[in-house]
Motif scaffolding. Sequence first.
Motif, PDB file in Angstrom:
ATOM      1  N   VAL A   7      42.430  54.859  25.818  1.00  0.00           N
ATOM      2  CA  VAL A   7      42.852  53.797  24.899  1.00  0.00           C
ATOM      3  C   VAL A   7      43.664  54.394  23.759  1.00  0.00           C
ATOM      4  CG1 VAL A   7      40.873  52.353  25.481  1.00  0.00           C
ATOM      5  CG2 VAL A   7      40.704  53.930  23.559  1.00  0.00           C
ATOM      6  N   PRO A   8      44.504  53.588  23.118  1.00  0.00           N
ATOM      7  CA  PRO A   8      45.362  54.122  22.047  1.00  0.00           C
ATOM      8  C   PRO A   8      44.547  54.674  20.881  1.00  0.00           C
ATOM      9  CG  PRO A   8      46.113  51.944  22.762  1.00  0.00           C
ATOM     10  CD  PRO A   8      44.778  52.165  23.394  1.00  0.00           C
ATOM     11  N   GLY A   9      45.023  55.756  20.307  1.00  0.00           N
ATOM     12  CA  GLY A   9      44.334  56.360  19.169  1.00  0.00           C
ATOM     13  C   GLY A   9      44.389  55.519  17.912  1.00  0.00           C
ATOM     14  N   ASP A  10      45.363  54.608  17.835  1.00  0.00           N
ATOM     15  CA  ASP A  10      45.504  53.784  16.626  1.00  0.00           C
ATOM     16  C   ASP A  10      44.668  52.506  16.694  1.00  0.00           C
ATOM     17  OD1 ASP A  10      46.886  52.338  18.537  1.00  0.00           O
ATOM     18  OD2 ASP A  10      48.798  52.312  17.468  1.00  0.00           O
ATOM     19  N   LEU A  11      43.795  52.411  17.705  1.00  0.00           N
ATOM     20  CA  LEU A  11      43.035  51.181  17.940  1.00  0.00           C
ATOM     21  C   LEU A  11      41.692  51.205  17.228  1.00  0.00           C
ATOM     22  CD1 LEU A  11      43.158  48.548  19.820  1.00  0.00           C
ATOM     23  CD2 LEU A  11      41.554  49.802  21.277  1.00  0.00           C
ATOM     24  N   VAL A  12      41.366  50.093  16.566  1.00  0.00           N
ATOM     25  CA  VAL A  12      40.058  49.869  15.954  1.00  0.00           C
ATOM     26  C   VAL A  12      39.483  48.585  16.533  1.00  0.00           C
ATOM     27  CG1 VAL A  12      38.850  49.299  13.808  1.00  0.00           C
ATOM     28  CG2 VAL A  12      40.607  51.079  13.817  1.00  0.00           C
ATOM     29  N   ARG A  13      38.195  48.629  16.888  1.00  0.00           N
ATOM     30  CA  ARG A  13      37.533  47.442  17.453  1.00  0.00           C
ATOM     31  C   ARG A  13      36.508  46.917  16.463  1.00  0.00           C
ATOM     32  NH1 ARG A  13      33.483  48.012  22.435  1.00  0.00           N
ATOM     33  NH2 ARG A  13      32.045  48.287  20.677  1.00  0.00           N
ATOM     34  N   LEU A  14      36.555  45.610  16.225  1.00  0.00           N
ATOM     35  CA  LEU A  14      35.614  44.938  15.338  1.00  0.00           C
ATOM     36  C   LEU A  14      34.703  44.023  16.145  1.00  0.00           C
ATOM     37  CD1 LEU A  14      38.074  43.737  12.531  1.00  0.00           C
ATOM     38  CD2 LEU A  14      36.754  45.855  12.564  1.00  0.00           C
ATOM     39  N   SER A  15      33.411  44.163  15.946  1.00  0.00           N
ATOM     40  CA  SER A  15      32.456  43.169  16.436  1.00  0.00           C
ATOM     41  C   SER A  15      32.054  42.355  15.220  1.00  0.00           C
ATOM     42  CB  SER A  15      31.237  43.859  17.061  1.00  0.00           C
ATOM     43  OG  SER A  15      30.245  42.903  17.408  1.00  0.00           O
ATOM     44  N   VAL A  16      32.574  41.153  15.141  1.00  0.00           N
ATOM     45  CA  VAL A  16      32.399  40.332  13.938  1.00  0.00           C
ATOM     46  C   VAL A  16      31.039  39.641  13.988  1.00  0.00           C
ATOM     47  CG1 VAL A  16      33.348  38.474  12.548  1.00  0.00           C
ATOM     48  CG2 VAL A  16      34.894  39.989  13.813  1.00  0.00           C
ATOM     49  N   GLY A  17      30.221  39.916  12.999  1.00  0.00           N
ATOM     50  CA  GLY A  17      28.876  39.368  12.957  1.00  0.00           C
ATOM     51  C   GLY A  17      28.815  37.985  12.335  1.00  0.00           C
ATOM     52  N   ILE A  18      27.628  37.629  11.871  1.00  0.00           N
ATOM     53  CA  ILE A  18      27.423  36.265  11.362  1.00  0.00           C
ATOM     54  C   ILE A  18      27.150  36.249   9.856  1.00  0.00           C
ATOM     55  CG2 ILE A  18      26.642  35.480  13.621  1.00  0.00           C
ATOM     56  CD1 ILE A  18      23.774  35.390  12.486  1.00  0.00           C
ATOM     57  N   GLU A  19      27.556  37.321   9.159  1.00  0.00           N
ATOM     58  CA  GLU A  19      27.441  37.332   7.705  1.00  0.00           C
ATOM     59  C   GLU A  19      28.399  36.277   7.106  1.00  0.00           C
ATOM     60  OE1 GLU A  19      27.212  41.749   9.106  1.00  0.00           O
ATOM     61  OE2 GLU A  19      28.427  39.974   9.558  1.00  0.00           O
ATOM     62  N   ASP A  20      28.373  36.151   5.793  1.00  0.00           N
ATOM     63  CA  ASP A  20      29.332  35.261   5.134  1.00  0.00           C
ATOM     64  C   ASP A  20      30.736  35.824   5.311  1.00  0.00           C
ATOM     65  OD1 ASP A  20      27.623  33.236   3.910  1.00  0.00           O
ATOM     66  OD2 ASP A  20      26.855  34.882   2.692  1.00  0.00           O
ATOM     67  N   ALA A  21      31.646  34.994   5.790  1.00  0.00           N
ATOM     68  CA  ALA A  21      32.996  35.447   6.098  1.00  0.00           C
ATOM     69  C   ALA A  21      33.693  36.036   4.873  1.00  0.00           C
ATOM     70  CB  ALA A  21      33.815  34.290   6.674  1.00  0.00           C
ATOM     71  N   GLU A  22      33.453  35.449   3.695  1.00  0.00           N
ATOM     72  CA  GLU A  22      34.109  35.940   2.489  1.00  0.00           C
ATOM     73  C   GLU A  22      33.720  37.384   2.202  1.00  0.00           C
ATOM     74  OE1 GLU A  22      32.506  33.119   2.798  1.00  0.00           O
ATOM     75  OE2 GLU A  22      34.122  31.635   2.581  1.00  0.00           O
ATOM     76  N   ASP A  23      32.473  37.740   2.472  1.00  0.00           N
ATOM     77  CA  ASP A  23      32.023  39.110   2.235  1.00  0.00           C
ATOM     78  C   ASP A  23      32.651  40.071   3.239  1.00  0.00           C
ATOM     79  OD1 ASP A  23      30.403  38.293   0.114  1.00  0.00           O
ATOM     80  OD2 ASP A  23      28.719  37.874   1.438  1.00  0.00           O
ATOM     81  N   LEU A  24      32.797  39.639   4.470  1.00  0.00           N
ATOM     82  CA  LEU A  24      33.436  40.488   5.478  1.00  0.00           C
ATOM     83  C   LEU A  24      34.907  40.711   5.133  1.00  0.00           C
ATOM     84  CD1 LEU A  24      31.880  38.986   8.744  1.00  0.00           C
ATOM     85  CD2 LEU A  24      31.226  41.092   7.553  1.00  0.00           C
ATOM     86  N   LEU A  25      35.567  39.663   4.694  1.00  0.00           N
ATOM     87  CA  LEU A  25      36.971  39.804   4.316  1.00  0.00           C
ATOM     88  C   LEU A  25      37.126  40.734   3.107  1.00  0.00           C
ATOM     89  CD1 LEU A  25      38.099  36.093   4.729  1.00  0.00           C
ATOM     90  CD2 LEU A  25      38.776  38.026   6.161  1.00  0.00           C
ATOM     91  N   ALA A  26      36.217  40.633   2.146  1.00  0.00           N
ATOM     92  CA  ALA A  26      36.276  41.511   0.974  1.00  0.00           C
ATOM     93  C   ALA A  26      36.051  42.961   1.394  1.00  0.00           C
ATOM     94  CB  ALA A  26      35.223  41.086  -0.052  1.00  0.00           C
ATOM     95  N   ASP A  27      35.177  43.181   2.357  1.00  0.00           N
ATOM     96  CA  ASP A  27      34.924  44.541   2.829  1.00  0.00           C
ATOM     97  C   ASP A  27      36.158  45.118   3.508  1.00  0.00           C
ATOM     98  OD1 ASP A  27      33.418  46.867   3.375  1.00  0.00           O
ATOM     99  OD2 ASP A  27      32.954  46.130   5.383  1.00  0.00           O
ATOM    100  N   LEU A  28      36.794  44.340   4.354  1.00  0.00           N
ATOM    101  CA  LEU A  28      38.017  44.820   5.011  1.00  0.00           C
ATOM    102  C   LEU A  28      39.125  45.066   3.995  1.00  0.00           C
ATOM    103  CD1 LEU A  28      38.112  42.574   8.215  1.00  0.00           C
ATOM    104  CD2 LEU A  28      37.656  45.040   8.108  1.00  0.00           C
ATOM    105  N   SER A  29      39.204  44.199   3.000  1.00  0.00           N
ATOM    106  CA  SER A  29      40.256  44.362   1.982  1.00  0.00           C
ATOM    107  C   SER A  29      40.097  45.686   1.235  1.00  0.00           C
ATOM    108  CB  SER A  29      40.197  43.182   1.002  1.00  0.00           C
ATOM    109  OG  SER A  29      41.216  43.303   0.031  1.00  0.00           O
ATOM    110  N   GLN A  30      38.879  46.016   0.837  1.00  0.00           N
ATOM    111  CA  GLN A  30      38.692  47.289   0.124  1.00  0.00           C
ATOM    112  C   GLN A  30      38.885  48.469   1.069  1.00  0.00           C
ATOM    113  OE1 GLN A  30      36.134  49.745   0.306  1.00  0.00           O
ATOM    114  NE2 GLN A  30      35.139  48.776   2.075  1.00  0.00           N
ATOM    115  N   ALA A  31      38.540  48.309   2.335  1.00  0.00           N
ATOM    116  CA  ALA A  31      38.715  49.409   3.300  1.00  0.00           C
ATOM    117  C   ALA A  31      40.195  49.687   3.550  1.00  0.00           C
ATOM    118  CB  ALA A  31      38.001  49.079   4.603  1.00  0.00           C
TER     119      ALA A  31
END
Length: 380
Positions: A353-377
């Motif tokens: 698989v490509p080295g530039d690939l990241v896989r996300l398994s999106v859970g059932i937390e509050d979506a706003e918190d997940l988006l904030a986490d990705l934004s800071q990452a």
Amino acid sequence: MTEGFSTRAIHAGQPADPVTGAVVTPIFATSTYLQDAVGEMRNGYEYSRTKNPTRLALEECVAALEQGTHGFAFASGLAAEDTLLRAICSPGDHVVIPDDAYGGTFRLFAKVASRWGLDYTPAPVSDVDAVRAAVTSDTKVIWVETPTNPLLNIADIEALAELAHEVGALLVVDNTFASPYLQQPLTLGADIVVHSTTKYVGGHSDVVGGALIVRDAKLAETIAFHQNSMGAIAGPFDSWLTLRGIKTLAVRMERHCDNAERIVDWLSGRADITHVLYPGLTEHPGHKTAAAQMRRFGGMVSVRLRGGEQAALDLCNRTKLFTLGESLGGVESLIEHPGRMTHASAVGTPLEVPGDLVRLSVGIEDAEDLLADLSQAFGD
């Protein structure tokens, strides 16, 4: 009247205990059973490798969810796959597999089954003509994932079932990414459904298991013989945990899908991402097929980063709510680098698989918190 999915998830194979009235199937932690006389077993219970009430409840439930007639529960998804290959293939047979198959499945074919004399050819399962071209006179199985792991390609189950039956082969569909809630391959012509019940079916990252589901009685008899003979069965406690997870599968999958769609919208158009891989996007090449055969598009999302492998590794290392870890389908969100983690066994092969690939398994937390986490990452 056919009962709805959630009703089957809660009740199929799980009547109240006849002795106590318990509404939850008990954990039958026993290895053997009293026989009334030599060869006179009570309801067929002789030895728990062959049959256990807790495992039987799980097997009946997963069969009902996939609209099959026979279910089989195993110690892991790979135990289910290995048992299936021994049951339906012989040395010298040939199997068509996805050219972006799960790394563990590829390892099973490349490092285990091939030594036993089983041949295989990778092919893009989203291309029926390419799969046809990979078929040989010895092909006994066309094996597909849909969506695939980790590139989220979509296979047309109905078309591939027609092709498989045309050439005298069986169509096996790994339905792990979709779950029985989003997709039921047997209704589209598939012969066998495979699950890692570790993932969405169990759903809580607290149990490892696998399952096979079929409709054909003769095929079921063959699988049952091999399940008992090879012995890689699900234990009673693992079966109980999986049953507990199944009860909320429908509501969990709706939340997984809701959150994934929010995240895909946020990721799309970012300058630091070259591709967002999600079958719910209209530009996804398998979108129309997925829309036709899936209820919704799932909780798995993959992205390719403009900064290459180092950017992918950095993103994986910076998230906080997205836990860096293997597996998927749990209530908590996970992030991983497939090339160095779940698909490391494919490095140096056509399935790398490509080295530039990241896989996300999106859970059932509050979506706003997940988006904030990705934004800071991402360093926003």
